[in-house]
Design an enzyme around this catalytic site. Sequence first.
Site, PDB file in Angstrom:
ATOM      1  N   ASP A  26       4.070  -5.985   3.626  1.00 54.83           N
ATOM      2  CA  ASP A  26       3.902  -4.873   4.559  1.00 54.83           C
ATOM      3  C   ASP A  26       4.975  -4.990   5.629  1.00 54.83           C
ATOM      4  O   ASP A  26       5.610  -6.035   5.790  1.00 54.83           O
ATOM      5  CB  ASP A  26       2.500  -4.909   5.169  1.00 54.83           C
ATOM      6  CG  ASP A  26       1.967  -3.531   5.519  1.00 54.83           C
ATOM      7  OD1 ASP A  26       2.796  -2.635   5.758  1.00 54.83           O
ATOM      8  OD2 ASP A  26       0.744  -3.361   5.570  1.00 54.83           O
ATOM      9  N   GLU A  72      -5.213   1.210   2.620  1.00 56.64           N
ATOM     10  CA  GLU A  72      -4.915   0.172   3.614  1.00 56.64           C
ATOM     11  C   GLU A  72      -4.982   0.701   5.034  1.00 56.64           C
ATOM     12  O   GLU A  72      -5.480   0.018   5.940  1.00 56.64           O
ATOM     13  CB  GLU A  72      -3.525  -0.419   3.344  1.00 56.64           C
ATOM     14  CG  GLU A  72      -3.226  -1.701   4.132  1.00 56.64           C
ATOM     15  CD  GLU A  72      -2.668  -1.466   5.525  1.00 56.64           C
ATOM     16  OE1 GLU A  72      -2.594  -2.435   6.302  1.00 56.64           O
ATOM     17  OE2 GLU A  72      -2.291  -0.316   5.852  1.00 56.64           O
ATOM     18  N   HIS A 126       0.823  -1.213   0.000  1.00 60.70           N
ATOM     19  CA  HIS A 126       0.000   0.000   0.000  1.00 60.70           C
ATOM     20  C   HIS A 126       0.855   1.260   0.000  1.00 60.70           C
ATOM     21  O   HIS A 126       1.909   1.328   0.632  1.00 60.70           O
ATOM     22  CB  HIS A 126      -0.986   0.004   1.173  1.00 60.70           C
ATOM     23  CG  HIS A 126      -0.381   0.117   2.537  1.00 60.70           C
ATOM     24  ND1 HIS A 126      -0.183   1.324   3.176  1.00 60.70           N
ATOM     25  CD2 HIS A 126       0.039  -0.827   3.409  1.00 60.70           C
ATOM     26  CE1 HIS A 126       0.319   1.119   4.379  1.00 60.70           C
ATOM     27  NE2 HIS A 126       0.472  -0.178   4.537  1.00 60.70           N
ATOM     28  N   HIS A 178       4.484   3.236  12.890  1.00 61.66           N
ATOM     29  CA  HIS A 178       3.507   4.313  13.085  1.00 61.66           C
ATOM     30  C   HIS A 178       4.061   5.458  13.930  1.00 61.66           C
ATOM     31  O   HIS A 178       3.302   6.232  14.520  1.00 61.66           O
ATOM     32  CB  HIS A 178       2.196   3.780  13.677  1.00 61.66           C
ATOM     33  CG  HIS A 178       1.331   3.104  12.677  1.00 61.66           C
ATOM     34  ND1 HIS A 178      -0.020   2.903  12.859  1.00 61.66           N
ATOM     35  CD2 HIS A 178       1.602   2.582  11.448  1.00 61.66           C
ATOM     36  CE1 HIS A 178      -0.529   2.283  11.797  1.00 61.66           C
ATOM     37  NE2 HIS A 178       0.450   2.075  10.932  1.00 61.66           N
TER      38      HIS A 178
END
Length: 345
Positions: free
Chosen positions: A242, A222, A71, A322
Amino acid sequence: MTIQINEQYSMDLLKKLLETPSPSGYTHHIMELIEAEAKSLDAAYERNAKGGLIISMPGEDNSRTIALSAHVDTLGAMVRSVTNHGTLKLTSIGGFMMQSIENEYCQIHTRSGKVYTGTIMSTQPSVHVYSGARDFKREESVMEVRIDERVENKQDVLGLGIAVGDFISFNPRAEFTTSGYIKSRHLDDKASIAALFALLESAQRDGWKPRHQVKLLISNYEEVGHGTAYIPSDIDEMIAVDMGAMGDDLSCKETDVSICAKDSSGPYDYEMTTRLIELAKSADIPYAVDIYPHYGSDASAALRGGNNIRAALVGPGVHASHAMERTHKQAVLNTARLLGAYITS
């Protein structure tokens, strides 16, 4: 066969990807970049209705189709409201800790095409002024964007053309170190895009074909859960590519290829996962098998969407996912090599 991966090509492309803002819902610019890259490699491609890209690699035997998905959309935010004192309240795109974006530089992308810069801050940004600045909880309601323009009130901001619903992208701060590390926001999942295109470039340069037809699914939703809820009906197997997470009781390192046996959606296909492990062993590729309970992938979305497929999940190991992420170039290159071994064996 042994797939030859062009390191320089892969890293140059990754740099361009990281420098192109693409929060979920605002991916048209980066999709144009990726489409141009596919065209430069003489690859056949098409867009789906959501703006994602499907790139086809003909196989020696096209009776089966394997999908490799990565993604291009990232974490980000949108303007929730404009305050009376000329700042922007935000609403999150994707799941991240508020403290991970505090004091981060950002861009505000208006619907008219104008782009403004700013800084994401808490409403108590200075210990010299606010007695609770160190301790109060960072959450969405206390975060705002300070705009780098002479604005003192709501009308000043609206006069710039900034409005509710405009997108906010975070400065990636990408750096490629001489020791081989890549530190940047949004390695999730642009590092995997670079790995897929390294495969595509290798096939075009050296003239090899996968055993079966391969479709590269470049998804663009995603981070919000529905990137590949729909996939082409001829796909039999799907490998989501990923990032591999690190920390706690996980064994993955930044130099490893992560092979995920189970995430929040449940176990991945036994035979596919076993085959990936065996191929990594036989090719002497550093890898780790881990369980990711707080994780979902494009393969998860495809399975939940009712697609009749088997699925697996692999990707380069990424630290501090993240947040301010870091991986090593060897993890990206070896992810491409492992995928190459899978689709040619």
